[in-house]
Enzyme design. Structure first.
Site, mmCIF file in Angstrom:
data_model
loop_
_atom_site.group_PDB
_atom_site.id
_atom_site.type_symbol
_atom_site.label_atom_id
_atom_site.label_comp_id
_atom_site.label_asym_id
_atom_site.label_seq_id
_atom_site.Cartn_x
_atom_site.Cartn_y
_atom_site.Cartn_z
ATOM 1 N N GLY A 12 0.773 -1.244 0.000
ATOM 2 C CA GLY A 12 0.000 0.000 0.000
ATOM 3 C C GLY A 12 0.801 1.289 0.000
ATOM 4 N N SER A 13 2.053 1.235 -0.468
ATOM 5 C CA SER A 13 2.830 2.483 -0.479
ATOM 6 C C SER A 13 2.250 3.476 -1.492
ATOM 7 C CB SER A 13 4.309 2.210 -0.760
ATOM 8 O OG SER A 13 4.497 1.691 -2.043
ATOM 9 N N ASN A 14 1.694 2.975 -2.581
ATOM 10 C CA ASN A 14 1.058 3.895 -3.547
ATOM 11 C C ASN A 14 -0.237 4.472 -2.994
ATOM 12 O OD1 ASN A 14 2.491 4.106 -6.306
ATOM 13 N ND2 ASN A 14 2.699 1.955 -5.716
ATOM 14 N N MET A 84 -4.141 -7.250 -6.884
ATOM 15 C CA MET A 84 -3.613 -8.413 -7.594
ATOM 16 C C MET A 84 -4.694 -9.275 -8.248
ATOM 17 S SD MET A 84 -0.502 -7.781 -7.202
ATOM 18 C CE MET A 84 0.404 -9.252 -7.664
ATOM 19 N N ILE A 87 -9.956 -7.170 -13.028
ATOM 20 C CA ILE A 87 -11.279 -6.588 -12.812
ATOM 21 C C ILE A 87 -12.263 -7.299 -13.756
ATOM 22 C CG2 ILE A 87 -12.613 -4.440 -13.051
ATOM 23 C CD1 ILE A 87 -10.690 -4.334 -10.689
ATOM 24 N N ASN A 101 -4.775 1.936 -13.555
ATOM 25 C CA ASN A 101 -3.839 1.066 -12.835
ATOM 26 C C ASN A 101 -2.424 1.586 -13.032
ATOM 27 O OD1 ASN A 101 -2.891 -1.331 -11.479
ATOM 28 N ND2 ASN A 101 -2.310 -2.148 -13.476
ATOM 29 N N HIS A 103 1.588 0.255 -13.239
ATOM 30 C CA HIS A 103 2.361 -0.983 -13.439
ATOM 31 C C HIS A 103 3.849 -0.635 -13.492
ATOM 32 C CE1 HIS A 103 3.051 -5.095 -14.613
ATOM 33 N NE2 HIS A 103 3.921 -4.627 -15.492
HETATM 34 C C1 GRF Z 1 3.560 -1.272 -7.378
HETATM 35 O O1 GRF Z 1 4.857 -1.495 -7.849
HETATM 36 C C2 GRF Z 1 2.576 -1.169 -8.510
HETATM 37 O O2 GRF Z 1 3.141 -0.645 -9.675
HETATM 38 C C3 GRF Z 1 2.200 -2.607 -8.754
HETATM 39 O O3 GRF Z 1 2.155 -3.179 -7.472
HETATM 40 C C4 GRF Z 1 3.035 -2.482 -6.603
HETATM 41 C C5 GRF Z 1 2.226 -2.080 -5.404
HETATM 42 O O4 GRF Z 1 3.024 -1.558 -4.373
HETATM 43 N N1 GRF Z 1 0.951 -2.697 -9.489
HETATM 44 P P1 GRF Z 1 2.344 -0.882 -3.126
HETATM 45 O O5 GRF Z 1 1.365 -1.911 -2.542
HETATM 46 O O6 GRF Z 1 1.636 0.352 -3.590
HETATM 47 O O7 GRF Z 1 3.457 -0.589 -2.156
#
Ligand code: GRF
Length: 198
Positions: A12-14, A84, A87, A101, A103
């Site tokens: 969940g860092s994003n 993961m 959809i 999304n 990637h």
């Molecule tokens: C990220 O590298 C994103 O590009 C990919 O999954 C990873 C998720 O990382 N789809 P986080 O859970 O947001 O840390």
């Protein structure tokens, strides 16, 4: 003000980067009750909808439940950040052209899982990050934005991973803002920017 839901399965860092730099996350949807992203949501006091797919008969069944929640929160856009799962038609139909999304590769190179590792092991000299619209395929929708990352000869895998994540955290909140501002549109299956990013 447009409302967004973030979908995540793990770290969940994003999600956190979006919360801190975009704000206004109405709901976190998570398919993994053990995911670290739930701790981040709690800290930021963001509502969550958590489910275990194995408790449902089909994707149709759990997506219908997700959809009910999204309607309850009057969510306008879905932002996938490390979610993961593919959809399914329920959400794709309800949110046509309103799901994006991120990637960690320059698509169409290295779709699917472990994209950073795939690219590193291949020995690419340039990799990067892609933000795209979501369709029924795996990492296959129209590309909204890409930015490269140089792989230096003595970079370790961890160093490349760090560069990718730093880039993701910088650009994803900006793209989310651009999405809700309608700074780009889909035309003939391709993305056209109608205003400059940022
Ligand atoms: C990220 O590298 C994103 O590009 C990919 O999954 C990873 C998720 O990382 N789809 P986080 O859970 O947001 O840390």
């Amino acid at each position: 003000m447009a409302k967004i839901a973030v979908f995540a399965s793990g770290n969940g860092s994003n999600f956190e980067a979006i919360v801190n730099n975009y704000g206004q996350v109405s709901l976190l949807v998570c398919d993994n009750p053990d995911a670290y992203v739930l701790k981040r949501a709690e800290k930021s006091q963001i509502d969550t909808f958590v489910f275990s797919p194995r408790n449902y008969k089909s994707k149709l069944e759990y997506e219908e439940e997700i959809l009910k929640k999204l309607e309850e929160y009057q969510v306008d856009y879905l932002v996938l950040a490390g979610y993961m799962r593919l959809i399914g038609s329920t959400l794709l139909t309800a949110y046509a052209n309103r799901i994006i999304n991120i990637h960690p590769s320059l698509l169409p190179a290295f779709p699917g899982k472990d994209a950073i590792l795939q690219a590193f092991e291949y020995g690419v000299k340039v990799t990067g990050v892609t933000v795209h619209f979501v369709d029924e395929g795996l990492d296959s929708g129209p590309i909204i934005y890409q930015e490269p990352v140089i792989v230096d000869d003595n970079d370790t895998y961890e160093a490349v991973e760090e560069k990718i994540h730093t880039l993701e955290h910088r650009i994803y909140p900006i793209i989310v803002q651009a999405l809700v501002n309608k700074d780009f549109v889909l035309e003939g299956g391709k993305v056209k920017w109608v205003r400059r990013m940022g």
